[in-house]
Design an enzyme around this catalytic site. Structure first.
Site, PDB file in Angstrom:
ATOM      1  N   ASP A 486       0.808  -1.216   0.000  1.00 50.64           N
ATOM      2  CA  ASP A 486       0.000   0.000   0.000  1.00 50.64           C
ATOM      3  C   ASP A 486       0.843   1.268   0.000  1.00 50.64           C
ATOM      4  O   ASP A 486       0.341   2.353  -0.277  1.00 50.64           O
ATOM      5  CB  ASP A 486      -0.841   0.038   1.285  1.00 50.64           C
ATOM      6  CG  ASP A 486      -2.225  -0.535   1.081  1.00 50.64           C
ATOM      7  OD1 ASP A 486      -2.675  -0.591  -0.068  1.00 50.64           O
ATOM      8  OD2 ASP A 486      -2.840  -0.922   2.082  1.00 50.64           O
TER       9      ASP A 486
HETATM   10  C1  GLC Z   1      -1.539  -3.570   5.469  1.00 47.99           C
HETATM   11  C2  GLC Z   1      -2.773  -3.585   4.608  1.00 47.99           C
HETATM   12  C3  GLC Z   1      -2.623  -4.511   3.441  1.00 47.99           C
HETATM   13  C4  GLC Z   1      -1.336  -4.242   2.725  1.00 47.99           C
HETATM   14  C5  GLC Z   1      -0.152  -4.258   3.658  1.00 47.99           C
HETATM   15  C6  GLC Z   1       1.140  -3.881   2.990  1.00 47.99           C
HETATM   16  O1  GLC Z   1      -1.410  -4.782   6.118  1.00 47.99           O
HETATM   17  O2  GLC Z   1      -3.911  -3.963   5.370  1.00 47.99           O
HETATM   18  O3  GLC Z   1      -3.698  -4.392   2.557  1.00 47.99           O
HETATM   19  O4  GLC Z   1      -1.182  -5.186   1.723  1.00 47.99           O
HETATM   20  O5  GLC Z   1      -0.387  -3.349   4.715  1.00 47.99           O
HETATM   21  O6  GLC Z   1       1.159  -2.542   2.631  1.00 47.99           O
HETATM   22  C1  GLC Z   2      -0.693   2.628   5.890  1.00 44.32           C
HETATM   23  C2  GLC Z   2       0.121   1.463   6.367  1.00 44.32           C
HETATM   24  C3  GLC Z   2      -0.133   0.247   5.550  1.00 44.32           C
HETATM   25  C4  GLC Z   2      -1.594   0.009   5.415  1.00 44.32           C
HETATM   26  C5  GLC Z   2      -2.351   1.266   4.980  1.00 44.32           C
HETATM   27  C6  GLC Z   2      -3.824   0.993   5.017  1.00 44.32           C
HETATM   28  O1  GLC Z   2      -0.335   2.980   4.609  1.00 44.32           O
HETATM   29  O2  GLC Z   2       1.499   1.719   6.346  1.00 44.32           O
HETATM   30  O3  GLC Z   2       0.484  -0.874   6.140  1.00 44.32           O
HETATM   31  O4  GLC Z   2      -1.815  -0.972   4.458  1.00 44.32           O
HETATM   32  O5  GLC Z   2      -2.047   2.328   5.833  1.00 44.32           O
HETATM   33  O6  GLC Z   2      -4.574   2.058   4.573  1.00 44.32           O
END
Ligand code: GLC
Ligand code: GLC
Length: 807
Positions: A486
Site C-alpha cells: 500500500d
Molecule cells: C496492510 C494492509 C494490506 C497491505 C499491507 C502492505 O497490512 O492492510 O492491505 O497489503 O499493509 O502494505
Molecule cells: C498505511 C500502512 C499500511 C496500510 C495502509 C492501510 O499505509 O502503512 O500498512 O496498508 O495504511 O490504509
C-alpha cells in the site's frame, strides 16, 4: 525471557505476570457480540460494529496504556485489590491469566482470598459473562466487599470521544434491582440498550462516573471503593457507568460464585417501552430474561462446554502431530485461532486498530479467507460474494467496504491494481476446499448496483482481464495507486502533511509492478483451471498464452541480474534494482514470482532467493526492502515516509515472509523454507518476549527490521494477513497438504529432522488420516494402494481415508 507458557492440553497461553511488555490480549465472541480482553482485564465490547455500536468505552492514547474494561475491586479489611491486577495495581500474592479459545480466566489471590474470574461470550448470545468465584482460603472469617465497574460508551465510538458538548448532556440510565440499564439515545432514534447485571442482591450501586471516582481520583482508587460506600447515583449526562456493590462475610474455606452479565438488547419500535413512551421507562423484559438465563451457574457451565465443542470442531479439521511441540501448537491451535479472529474482525478492532477506522479491505479479506475457508466454508462463500459485489465492470474494485452496509468505501478509493486478482485466489481456494462450483454461477452485481448482476465467474474473468487491459510500456501490469504494498505509491505524489498517500490526486503514470505480474501468472493459472472445469477450453488456452507472455515479460524486463525488480516508476526508472542507492531489493517480487514458477527452470528463481537471503534476511526474519529509504522520495510515496526499519520501509513485514518460504519450497529448499517460517513464528520466539514484546501466541504485522534502532520488536499484533498466509504456508507447503480442484495434493517439504509425522485433515466431509515417513521408496498410498502422482482424490462424505506418504 518468557512471561508465561503454553498449556497445549487446554489450548491456553498462561500469563504469569501482569507486567507483560504490552497488554497481551484475547478475543471473546464468535458471531455478533465481541469483546477484546487484555491480561489485566482491559478492553471493550461491541455489537457487530466496533465503531457504530460500541458498548463500553476505551480511552485512546491513555496512560497507563490499558485502563478500563471489566473492573473489579475487592476490599478486604482496607486492602483493596483487583483480581485482574488493574485497575487497583495492588501487588498480588498470586496471578495468572489464561487466554483460551474464546475465553479468558484470571486466577489471583491476596491475603488468603482467592478469586477465579472467567470471561466469555456464549455462542450466539449477545452478552459477555464474567463469573467471579471468590474464596476465603484463610483460617479467619472475612468481611469482603466487591465492587464492579464498566464505563458505557455512547454507542458511536468516534462521536463519543469528540462530541462532548452534546454527549455530556445525553447520558441516561435506569436501575432496577441488580440490573443497570444504559439507554442513552433510546428515547429518540435508537432501538437498543445495554445492561450490566449481577445475579446477587446488591448493597449499593453507582452509575455516575464522577461521583464514583471522586474529583481527583482515577480508576485505581475510586472514592466509592476507598470510602466503602456506593452513592446509589443515577447518571444524568456526563459519563454513565455501571457499578455494583456486594458485601459478604465468608467463613474459612467458604466460597461464593457471582455472575455479572454485560448484555445488548434490540427491540422492535412498538416494543421499546414499558407503558407510554413519554414515561421513558424501557422494556426490560428481554434483558431480565437474558440476565436470569446466563446469570445461572449451570447455564454458564453448559455454555463454556458448548464453546469448547465449537472450537474442537473448528480446530479438528487440521491437526498435526509432528513431534515438535512448538510447531504443533501453532498449527493446531494458535495460528488457526488467529485466522478466525481475522475472519471476525478483519482489520477493525485490536489494540493497534482502533475499531473506528478501516472497513474491510478487498485484498485483505480475500487473503484472510485462505486461512479460514477450511473451518467455515459456508461463511467464506458468503464473504466472497460480498467482496465480489464491490467490483466494477472493468474488473477494478473499491479498495474497502463497510461491513454494516457492504458498500464500497469512497474514502479509501479504488485503482489498487492487485485487488482484482485476489478475488481469483480466494474463489479458487474456496472451490478447492469444498468442490462447490455452484458459487461460480451465483449472480453478483457490480458495485452493488441493481440490474448489473452477473455470475461470479464473470467477475473472475473481469479480474483476469483487468490486468491485461492495464499493461504498461514493458508489458508489465500498471501498478495503479499501489499493489499489495500500500505504501509504494508510484502514481500519487503527496507533498501535503497529513494527506493520504493512497488517495491524493494521482498523476497520469505508466508505473508498472513486477509483483502484480507474478500474481497474474500464479492466479491467472488458477483462472485457467477454472475455465477448464467450466468447459471453456479456448478461454483456458488463451489465458495460458497470456500467462506465458507475462512470464516472458518478467524475465525480459523485470529481472535485474541477481533478483527480480520491484517496479518501474512513473519516469520509467527502476525500483528495487542494483542501480538504486536505497531500496535495491524488495521481498515481494522474489516471493511472488517464484511462487508463480517464474525462472524456476531457467535459474533466476534460485538466484533471486539467494539474493533475498543475503540482503534481506537476518535473525528475526526477512525484511521487506534493503537498504531502507533514508529520506523521503516524493515519487515513491508512503514507503519512504517511515523511518528505516519500520513498516513497509524495511521491517520484517510478516505477511510476506510466507511467500518467501513457499518460494523456497518451489525450488526444493526445505531447510531455508522452514527457517523462514521459524524466524517469525510466535511459539519459536517466545523466549525473546522482552524483545519481541507483543503476544507470543499470535503473529504481529511487523517486526522492526535490521536497520531499525530496535531490531526484533514487533508491533500491530493480531489483525494481519500474516495469520492466513503462515497457515497456508505451514499447512499446504511445508507439511504439504494442499487442496486443489481435483483433491488433496500431498507434497511435504520439511527439513530432514522431521522424519515421521501424522496429520488429520477433514476435507469435503471425509477424514484423511495421513502418516508421513522418510524412505527412498517415495510415493503416496491411499487405503494401502500406491497412487499415481500425489493427488488424493476427494472421498465420499463421512469416509475415513488412510493415506501413507513416503517422503
Ligand atoms: C496492510 C494492509 C494490506 C497491505 C499491507 C502492505 O497490512 O492492510 O492491505 O497489503 O499493509 O502494505
Ligand atoms: C498505511 C500502512 C499500511 C496500510 C495502509 C492501510 O499505509 O502503512 O500498512 O496498508 O495504511 O490504509
Amino acid at each position: 525471557m518468557k512471561y508465561g507458557f503454553f498449556d497445549d492440553e487446554k489450548r491456553e497461553y498462561v500469563i504469569e505476570t501482569p507486567f507483560t511488555p504490552l497488554p497481551w490480549i484475547n478475543y471473546l465472541g464468535s458471531q455478533e457480540f465481541f469483546g477484546l480482553i487484555s491480561n489485566t482485564g482491559g478492553g471493550y465490547c461491541f455489537y457487530r460494529d466496533a465503531k457504530l455500536r460500541r458498548l463500553t468505552r476505551f480511552r485512546y492514547n491513555c496512560v497507563p496504556r490499558d485502563t478500563g474494561g471489566r473492573m473489579f475491586y475487592i476490599n478486604d479489611n482496607g486492602t483493596i485489590w483487583s483480581p485482574t491486577f488493574l485497575p487497583s495495581k495492588t501487588p498480588l500474592d498470586s496471578y495468572r491469566c489464561r487466554h483460551g479459545m474464546g475465553y479468558t480466566i484470571f486466577e489471583s489471590g491476596k491475603n488468603g482470598v482467592e478469586t477465579q474470574l472467567t470471561c466469555f461470550v456464549p455462542l450466539d448470545v449477545n452478552c459477555e459473562v464474567n463469573r467471579l468465584v471468590i474464596k476465603n482460603s484463610s483460617d479467619m472469617t472475612k468481611d469482603l466487599s466487591i465492587v464492579s465497574a464498566v464505563e458505557f460508551c455512547l454507542w458511536n465510538a468516534v462521536d463519543d470521544s469528540t462530541n462532548f458538548q452534546r454527549n455530556y448532556n445525553i447520558g441516561e440510565v435506569e436501575v432496577e434491582g441488580s440490573v443497570i440499564y444504559h439507554k442513552t439515545e433510546y428515547r429518540e432514534r435508537r432501538n437498543h440498550y445495554a445492561f450490566y447485571s449481577v445475579n446477587q442482591k446488591t448493597a449499593g450501586f453507582d452509575t455516575d462516573l464522577d461521583s464514583f471516582l471522586g474529583r481527583f481520583n482515577s480508576y485505581d482508587t475510586p472514592q466509592a471503593v476507598i470510602n466503602g460506600r456506593s452513592g446509589n447515583t443515577v447518571a444524568h449526562g456526563w459519563s454513565p457507568i455501571g457499578s455494583h456493590r456486594l458485601e459478604y462475610t465468608l467463613s474459612p474455606g467458604e466460597e461464593k460464585e457471582i455472575i455479572f452479565i454485560l448484555g445488548y438488547i434490540e427491540l422492535p419500535g412498538n416494543e421499546k417501552w414499558e407503558g407510554p413512551a413519554a414515561n421513558g421507562v424501557i422494556n426490560k423484559k428481554p434483558a431480565q430474561e437474558l440476565a436470569a438465563k446466563y446469570g445461572n451457574s449451570e447455564t454458564v457451565k453448559k455454555e463454556l462446554g458448548d464453546l469448547a465443542l465449537y472450537w474442537n470442531d473448528l480446530l479438528g479439521r487440521y491437526e498435526a502431530d509432528t513431534g515438535d511441540k512448538k510447531l504443533d501448537r501453532m498449527v493446531n491451535i494458535w495460528n488457526q485461532y488467529q485466522c478466525m479472529t481475522t475472519f471476525n474482525m478483519s482489520r477493525s478492532a485490536s489494540y493497534y486498530e482502533s475499531g473506528t477506522g478501516r472497513g474491510m479491505g478487498f485484498r485483505d479479506s480475500c487473503q484472510d479467507l485462505l486461512g479460514f475457508v477450511h473451518m467455515v466454508p459456508g461463511r467464506a462463500r458468503e464473504r466472497i460474494l460480498d467482496i465480489a459485489a464491490i467490483q466494477f465492470k472493468s474488473g477494478g474494485a473499491w479498495h474497502q467496504y463497510q461491513p454494516l452496509t457492504k458498500r464500497g468505501n469512497a474514502d479509501a478509493g479504488m485503482g489498487f491494481n492487485d485487488d482484482p486478482l485476489w478475488l481469483i485466489a480466494c474463489t479458487y481456494a474456496y472451490i478447492a476446499e469444498t468442490g462447490d462450483y455452484s458459487i461460480l454461477d451465483e449472480l453478483v452485481p457490480f458495485d452493488n448496483k441493481e440490474g448489473t448482476e452477473r455470475p461470479l465467474f464473470e467477475h473472475l474473468r473481469a479480474s483476469f482481464n483487468y490486468t491485461l487491459n492495464n499493461l504498461g510500456p514493458h508489458k508489465l501490469p500498471l501498478i495503479g495507486r499501489a499493489d499489495w504494498n500500500d505504501c509504494l505509491n508510484l502514481n500519487c505524489f503527496s507533498e501535503e502533511p497529513g494527506e493520504s498517500f493512497q488517495t491524493c490526486a494521482n498523476i497520469e503514470s505508466e508505473a508498472e509492478s513486477v509483483f502484480i505480474a507474478g500474481m497474474f501468472v500464479l492466479y491467472g493459472a488458477q483462472f485457467a483451471e477454472l475455465c477448464d472445469k467450466k468447459g471453456y477450453t479456448d478461454e483456458a488456452d488463451a489465458a495460458r498464452r497470456e500467462i506465458k507472455n507475462m512470464s516472458e515479460a518478467v524475465l525480459a524486463h523485470g529481472w535485474d541480474g541477481e533478483w527480480f525488480l520491484r517496479a518501474y516508476d512513473s519516469n520509467g526508472d527502476k525500483v528495487g534494482s542494483k542501480e538504486c542507492n536505497d531500496g535495491k531489493i524488495f521481498i515481494e517480487p522474489q516471493g511472488m514470482c517464484v511462487m508463480a514458477g517464474i525462472g524456476v527452470d531457467s535459474g533466476e528463481a534460485v538466484k533471486a532467493l539467494t539474493s533475498m537471503k543475503e540482503r534481506l534476511t537476518f535473525e528475526y526474519g526477512t525484511c521487506l526492502v534493503a537498504p531502507a529509504y533514508k529520506e523521503y522520495h516524493l515519487k515513491l510515496g508512503e514507503i519512504s515516509s517511515y523511518p528505516p526499519g519500520y513498516k513497509e520501509n524495511g521491517s520484517v513485514f510478516c505477511h510476506n515472509n510466507p511467500w518467501a518460504s513457499i518460494a523456497e519450497t518451489r525450488v526444493g529448499n526445505a531447510e531455508e523454507a522452514f527457517e523462514i517460517y521459524r524466524r517469525t513464528c510466535p511459539a519459536y520466539i517466545e523466549n525473546i518476549s522482552e524483545i519481541h514484546r507483543t503476544e507470543p501466541y499470535v503473529y504481529s504485522q511487523t517486526i522492526a527490521g535490521q536497520e531499525s534502532p530496535a531490531p526484533g520488536e514487533a508491533k500491530n499484533s493480531w489483525l494481519t494477513g500474516t495469520a492466513a498466509w503462515t497457515f497456508v504456508n505451514i499447512s499446504q507447503y511445508l507439511l504439504g497438504i494442499r487442496p486443489e480442484l481435483d483433491g488433496l495434493r500431498i507434497a511435504p517439504c520439511l527439513p530432514k529432522h522431521y522424519d515421521k509425522m501424522r496429520v488429520k485433515r477433514v476435507y469435503r466431509g471425509a477424514v484423511y488420516e495421513i502418516s508421513f515417513e522418510r524412505s527412498i521408496d517415495k510415493g503416496v498410498w491411499v487405503g494401502g494402494k500406491k497412487i499415481e502422482g500425489n493427488i488424493v482424490p476427494a472421498a465420499n462424505e463421512g469416509d475415513v481415508v488412510q493415506v501413507k506418504v513416503q517422503m
